[in-house]
Design an enzyme around this catalytic site. Structure first.
Site, PDB file in Angstrom:
ATOM      1  N   CYS A   2       0.814  -1.207   0.000  1.00 45.79           N
ATOM      2  CA  CYS A   2       0.000   0.000   0.000  1.00 45.79           C
ATOM      3  C   CYS A   2       0.859   1.273   0.000  1.00 45.79           C
ATOM      4  CB  CYS A   2      -0.939   0.090   1.205  1.00 45.79           C
ATOM      5  SG  CYS A   2      -1.887  -1.400   1.458  1.00 45.79           S
ATOM      6  N   ARG A  26       2.864   0.700  -5.504  1.00 45.48           N
ATOM      7  CA  ARG A  26       2.878  -0.003  -4.218  1.00 45.48           C
ATOM      8  C   ARG A  26       1.642  -0.877  -4.010  1.00 45.48           C
ATOM      9  NH1 ARG A  26       6.632   2.404  -0.892  1.00 45.48           N
ATOM     10  NH2 ARG A  26       5.701   1.375   0.892  1.00 45.48           N
ATOM     11  N   TRP A  72      -2.924  -2.643  -1.589  1.00 46.19           N
ATOM     12  CA  TRP A  72      -2.542  -3.983  -2.019  1.00 46.19           C
ATOM     13  C   TRP A  72      -3.028  -4.896  -0.898  1.00 46.19           C
ATOM     14  CZ3 TRP A  72       0.625  -8.034  -0.323  1.00 46.19           C
ATOM     15  CH2 TRP A  72       0.985  -8.972  -1.295  1.00 46.19           C
ATOM     16  N   ASN A  98      -0.512   1.709   5.912  1.00 45.73           N
ATOM     17  CA  ASN A  98       0.332   0.806   5.133  1.00 45.73           C
ATOM     18  C   ASN A  98       1.050  -0.100   6.122  1.00 45.73           C
ATOM     19  OD1 ASN A  98       2.221  -0.419   3.409  1.00 45.73           O
ATOM     20  ND2 ASN A  98       3.681   1.240   3.723  1.00 45.73           N
ATOM     21  N   GLY A  99       0.892  -1.417   5.949  1.00 48.88           N
ATOM     22  CA  GLY A  99       1.575  -2.355   6.841  1.00 48.88           C
ATOM     23  C   GLY A  99       0.623  -3.427   7.321  1.00 48.88           C
ATOM     24  N   GLU A 468      15.924 -15.495 -13.457  1.00 47.19           N
ATOM     25  CA  GLU A 468      15.372 -14.160 -13.692  1.00 47.19           C
ATOM     26  C   GLU A 468      14.430 -14.179 -14.902  1.00 47.19           C
ATOM     27  OE1 GLU A 468      15.019 -11.726 -11.993  1.00 47.19           O
ATOM     28  OE2 GLU A 468      14.582 -10.078 -13.368  1.00 47.19           O
ATOM     29  N   LYS A 472      10.429 -13.315 -14.706  1.00 47.96           N
ATOM     30  CA  LYS A 472       9.794 -12.282 -15.550  1.00 47.96           C
ATOM     31  C   LYS A 472       8.594 -12.860 -16.276  1.00 47.96           C
ATOM     32  CE  LYS A 472      11.208  -9.705 -14.130  1.00 47.96           C
ATOM     33  NZ  LYS A 472      12.130  -9.094 -13.246  1.00 47.96           N
ATOM     34  N   GLU A 475       5.571 -13.764 -13.886  1.00 49.47           N
ATOM     35  CA  GLU A 475       4.890 -12.667 -13.182  1.00 49.47           C
ATOM     36  C   GLU A 475       4.045 -11.809 -14.101  1.00 49.47           C
ATOM     37  OE1 GLU A 475       7.176  -9.523 -11.231  1.00 49.47           O
ATOM     38  OE2 GLU A 475       8.870  -9.996 -12.509  1.00 49.47           O
ATOM     39  N   HIS A 491      17.150 -35.324 -12.724  1.00 50.28           N
ATOM     40  CA  HIS A 491      16.859 -35.829 -11.376  1.00 50.28           C
ATOM     41  C   HIS A 491      15.384 -35.652 -11.001  1.00 50.28           C
ATOM     42  CE1 HIS A 491      21.067 -36.654 -10.685  1.00 50.28           C
ATOM     43  NE2 HIS A 491      21.349 -35.438 -11.132  1.00 50.28           N
ATOM     44  N   LYS A 584       4.963  -3.217  -6.647  1.00 53.58           N
ATOM     45  CA  LYS A 584       6.370  -2.921  -6.940  1.00 53.58           C
ATOM     46  C   LYS A 584       7.236  -2.996  -5.692  1.00 53.58           C
ATOM     47  CE  LYS A 584       9.628  -1.301  -9.684  1.00 53.58           C
ATOM     48  NZ  LYS A 584      10.208  -2.411 -10.450  1.00 53.58           N
TER      49      LYS A 584
END
Ligand code: F6R
Length: 589
Positions: A2, A26, A72, A98-99, A468, A472, A475, A491, A584
Site C-alpha cells: 500500500c 505499491r 494492495w 500501510n503495513g 530471472e 519475468k 509474473e 533428477h 512494486k
C-alpha cells in the site's frame, strides 16, 4: 504494501489524487481519499486503479487537508468496504494504513460494541482513536500507537483540529515541508515532488503536521529531532502512450553507462583495503529479482575472490542461522530500498556485528539509511512492476564492487579490473545491438504463449539468469514457469517434458555448451521445443548474443529474456505494467 499520502496545503484533493497515481506501484487494487471540511470529514473510496478514484472524486470540493491510500490487499479481499480510508463510527477520525497490525484481533476485543464495516486489520485504529479520545488528539494517537504491534505507517485526521498525525514503525514514512504545505508519504520520490525538504521518520515515531511545520515525538510523547534533507527530484511518471516496462527495457544501454559512471563518480568501493582484506565471507542478500542479481554476481565473483560468497534470500536470512561477525560483509540488494524482508535482514546483520552495504536504486530509501555503506545503482526510477533495467544495473554495480574487493585482496589484477570497466562500454553497445531487432523475439513470443509451461535452464552464472527470465515470464504472462540448473533436469523434472512445453536453454559459456547440449537432446527427444540463448544447438532455435567480457556476459544475456516475457504477456493481452497480485515495493514481511 500500500501507499499512503497526506498533506496540509492548498489544493489538497488534487495533489493527493495525483500523488496516489505516483504511489500506485505499491498496490493498485483499490483506493480512497478523505478530506477535512468545516462540517466534518468527507471521504470516498472504490475498487480499481487511481483513475477510478479520480473519476469518483470528480465532484469533491477542494480542501486544505487530505489523506489518501492505494491498496494492495493483505487482510480482507479486494472490495470497496475493505478499501481505505476507515472512519470511526462517530465520524471523528479517518485513517489510512500501510503495513500489517499483528495484534488487531486482540485489539478488536477491546471494542465489543463497535460495528466493523470491513475485514481489515486497519479499521481497528480508527475506532480505537475514537474510544480513547479525551479532548487531546495527540494524547489519543500516542495511547493507540503504544498498543499497536506489527508494521505500520498510519496517517490520521480528525474533526478536532487542523493537523495530520502519522504513526510509524517498520513501514516507511517520509515527511516533507515546503512553503506551500506539509506532507507525509510512503516514499521519498513522491514526497519530493511536493516538498522542498524531506525527513525519514524513525521507527516508533509520531509525526504531527500542521500548516506551520512538523514535530516528531516518540511513543512516550518525548519530542524527537529528525534530519531534513533535500531529496533528488525523482523522474516523473510516463504520460505518453505505451508500456512502461518496454520503455524501461529500452533504457538499459543508457543505464548501464549511468551505472558505471555513477559507481566511479561516487568513489567506488567504500571499504578500505584493510577492511576488504579482513573479510572472511560475503553475503548477497535480496528478494526476487534483486536476489537473482546477487546470485548471478556470486557465480562470477567466485572466479576471482578467495572467500566464501553466498547469495541468500532475505526472508530466509532473517530466520536462519548464517554465521555473521566482524569479518562478514553483506550486500543488501534492493531496487526500491524499502523491501521489508531485506530491511529485516540488514537489521539482523548489523545487530550481529557484520558490515552492511546497500546496493539500491533509491539511495534515500530506508535501506540506504540503515546500512553502513550505500552504492546507488543509478538505473533511474523504475515504475513497471516487473523489474528490468534495475537488474542489469545491479549486475554492473555488484560486479564492480566485488572486483574492487578482489583487487584490495590482490586476487584480481588491476589490469583485469580495468578490462571489466572498459568491457562495460562494450556491454552497453552489445545491449543496443540486442534491442535493434526484436522481431525474432516477437515471433517466438507468439509460440511461447501457447505453451503449457516454460522451463529455463542454465549452468553456473547462466542459472541465475534462467531464474530471472523465468520470474519475468511468470509474473507478467501468468504462464507456469520454472528455472533449473541444467544438470538437475534428469533428477526429476524431465518427467514434465512433453509436447506443448518449451525450454529456454542459456548457454553463454562456450566451455559449458557441451554439457548444455546433453540437456537439449534430452528434452527435445521427449517432445519439448528448445530455444537457446548464446550458443546454437542443431535441435534448437537460437537467439545469438554479441561477444563481451566473460564476467559481464550475463548483463546482456538477460535482455532477450526480458523482451520475451514482455512480448509473450503482450500477446496474451496481459496488463504488463501492473500484473495481478503483485506490487512494486513489498513492504510487508
Ligand atoms: C520482479 C520484482 C520483484 C522484486 C522484489 C524485490 O520483477 O520486481 O521480485 O525484485 O520484490 O524488490 P526490491 O528490489 O525493491 O527489494
Amino acid at each position: 504494501m500500500c501507499g499512503i499520502f497526506g498533506m496540509i496545503g492548498q489544493n489538497a484533493v488534487k495533489t493527493t489524487l495525483d500523488s496516489l497515481r505516483y504511489l500506485e506501484y505499491r498496490g493498485y487494487d483499490s483506493a480512497g481519499i478523505a478530506v477535512k471540511r468545516k462540517e466534518g470529514l468527507e471521504w470516498t473510496k472504490c475498487m480499481g486503479r487511481i483513475s477510478e478514484l479520480q473519476k469518483k472524486a470528480q465532484g469533491m470540493a477542494e480542501s486544505d487537508i487530505a489523506i489518501g491510500h492505494t491498496r494492495w490487499a493483505t487482510h480482507g479481499r479486494v472490495c470497496e468496504q475493505n478499501a481505505h480510508p476507515f472512519v470511526s463510527e462517530d465520524g471523528a477520525f479517518a485513517i489510512v494504513h500501510n503495513g500489517i497490525l499483528e495484534n488487531y484481533l486482540e485489539l478488536k476485543k477491546e471494542l465489543p460494541n463497535v460495528h466493523f464495516s470491513s475485514q481489515t486489520d486497519s479499521e481497528t485504529v480508527a475506532h480505537m482513536l475514537s474510544a480513547v479520545y479525551r479532548g487531546d488528539v495527540l494524547e489519543a494517537v500516542l495511547a493507540v500507537a503504544k498498543k499497536l504491534q506489527g508494521s505500520f505507517a498510519i496517517a490520521i485526521m480528525s474533526v478536532y483540529d487542523n493537523k495530520l498525525y502519522a504513526v510509524k514503525n517498520k513501514s516507511p514514512l517520509v515527511v516533507g515541508v515546503s512553503r506551500n504545505g506539509t506532507y507525509l508519504c510512503s516514499d521519498v520520490g513522491c514526497a519530493s515532488r511536493q516538498a522542498e525538504q524531506v525527513a525519514l521518520a524513525e521507527d516508533n515515531t509520531v509525526a504531527v503536521l500542521s500548516d506551520k511545520g512538523v514535530r516528531f515525538f516518540d511513543f512516550d510523547g518525548q519530542e524527537r529531532r529528525a534530519k531534513f534533507f533535500v531529496a533528488e527530484q525523482s523522474a516523473e511518471l510516463q504520460t505518453e502512450e505505451g508500456d512502461v516496462m518496454l520503455k524501461e527495457i529500452f533504457e538499459i544501454p543508457q543505464k548501464i553507462r549511468a551505472s558505471r559512471q555513477g559507481y566511479l563518480q561516487s568513489g567506488g568501493l567504500r571499504l578500505s583495503d584493510e577492511e576488504a582484506r579482513r573479510l572472511k565471507r560475503i553475503y548477497l542478500v535480496g528478494c526476487g529479482t534483486a536476489y537473482n542479481s546477487g546470485s548471478q554476481v556470486a557465480c562470477v565473483a567466485r572466479n576471482f575472490l578467495d572467500i566464501d560468497i553466498l547469495p541468500v534470500i532475505a526472508s530466509e536470512f532473517i530466520y536462519d542461522n548464517y554465521p555473521v561477525g566482524e569479518d562478514t560483509l553483506a550486500f543488501l540488494i534492493s531496487q526500491s530500498g524499502e523491501t521489508a524482508d531485506t530491511l529485516r535482514a540488514a537489521e539482523k546483520i548489523r545487530h550481529s556485528g557484520g558490515i552492511t552495504y546497500a546496493v539500491t536504486n533509491n539511495a534515500c530509501g530506508s535501506l540506504g539509511f540503515l546500512c553502513d555503506y550505500v552504492s546507488n545503482v543509478c538505473a533511474g526510477a523504475e515504475f513497471a512492476v516487473a523489474s528490468t533495467k534495475a537488474y542489469n544495473c545491479q549486475l554492473v554495480t555488484l560486479t564492480l564492487l566485488l572486483a574492487d574487493i578482489a583487487v584490495s585482496r590482490k586476487t584480481l589484477s588491476v589490469q583485469v579490473r580495468k578490462d571489466i570497466l572498459c568491457g562495460l562500454e562494450e556491454v552497453a553497445v552489445a545491449s543496443e545491438q540486442l534491442l535493434t531487432d526484436v522481431y525474432p523475439l516477437v515471433r517466438l513470443a507468439e509460440e511461447l504463449k501457447k505453451c503449457s509451461a516454460v522451463f529455463y535452464i542454465g549452468r553456473l552464472s547462466d542459472y541465475p539468469t534462467a531464474c530471472e527470465g523465468s520470474l519475468k515470464l511468470k509474473e507478467i504472462s501468468y504462464i507456469h514457469s520454472e528455472a533449473y540448473p541444467a544438470g538437475e533436469l534428469k533428477h526429476g523434472t524431465l518427467a514434465l517434458m512433453e509436447e506443448g512445453v518449451a525450454v529456454i536453454a542459456l548457454a553463454t559459456d562456450e566451455a559449458m555448451a557441451g554439457k548444455i547440449a546433453y540437456s537439449v537432446t534430452e528434452v527435445v527427444s521427449r517432445g519439448a521445443r528448445v530455444i537457446s540463448v548464446g550458443h546454437a544447438f542443431p535441435e534448437a532455435e537460437n537467439i545469438p548474443l554479441p561477444k563481451v567480457h566473460p564476467y559481464l556476459a550475463d548483463i546482456i544475456s538477460v535482455i532477450p529474456l526480458q523482451l520475451l516475457a514482455y512480448y509473450t504477456a503482450k500477446s496474451l493481452s496481459r496488463d504488463v505494467d501492473k500484473p495481478r497480485n503483485l506490487a512494486k515495493s513489498v513492504t510487508v514481511e
